[in-house]
Design a protein around this motif. Structure first.
Motif: not given
Length: 200
Positions: A100-113
């Motif tokens: 579930d936190l890996q999914d959160k990381v993926a969303k953060m990365v897409l949002e930021v970069f």
């Protein structure tokens, strides 16, 4: 700079978020910013669940280092990635997270970069693009969490002997050795002191 990226030596940071020693210093985005300003092209982030298990902290695991949030590090990387060099920045994510936190990381990365994040055109990449082709891009490097691989070994069948745990034997030279669990080390040292005292 027109050869494949793998043909070059790359200026790399290790535990790029630490302000001091690997056992008890603070974690911060400031060392990351300073590294990028010096032209470092690889930033390493060790990702661990926070105490509530609902967000991601960057810290040196199993030590007394104080964490910094992943989102703060990602935003600083984006802001400073290309101040010293236009060539690609590689973010190495050392993953110690549940799904579930890996999914959160993926969303953060897409949002930021967003569109500066590099995606290969194919799953079967024969060779890396060149630094010239990757100018202004961010590349992620990661692998399944060691914890996941250890759990998978528990379910291995015969013939699965080629499954390796975490880093390979030769990876310590490239990635640096992991610090053992600091709390266990403290207990071991105290026990040794107690044993010595008893025999004196």
């Amino acid at each position: 700079m027109s050869r494949p990226l793998s043909h070059y030596f790359i200026y790399m940071g290790h535990n790029s978020y630490l302000t001091g020693n690997q056992l008890s210093s603070d974690c911060s985005d400031i060392p990351i910013i300073k590294a990028l300003q010096r032209g470092v092209r690889v930033i390493e982030l060790d990702m661990w669940p926070n105490s509530a298990k609902d967000d991601i902290n960057i810290l040196h695991g199993r030590t007394l280092t104080t964490p910094v949030s992943l989102i703060k590090c990602l935003r600083s990387i984006k802001e400073y990635a290309f101040v010293a060099s236009p060539y690609p920045v590689i973010i190495t994510l050392e993953d110690h997270l549940p799904a579930d936190l890996q999914d959160k990381v993926a969303k953060m990365v897409l949002e930021v970069f967003g569109n500066i994040l590099y995606y290969p055109d194919t799953d079967q990449l024969k060779e890396f693009p060149s630094p010239e082709e990757l100018k202004g891009r961010v590349i992620l490097s990661t692998k399944p969490p060691k914890e996941y691989l250890e759990a998978k070994v528990g379910t291995m069948k015969e013939g699965d002997a080629d499954l390796h745990l975490g880093k390979g034997a030769g990876d310590d030279a490239a990635w640096g050795k992991e610090v053992p669990d600091f709390h266990t080390e403290i207990k071991s040292a105290k026990k040794l002191d107690d044993d010595v005292s008893e025999h004196q």
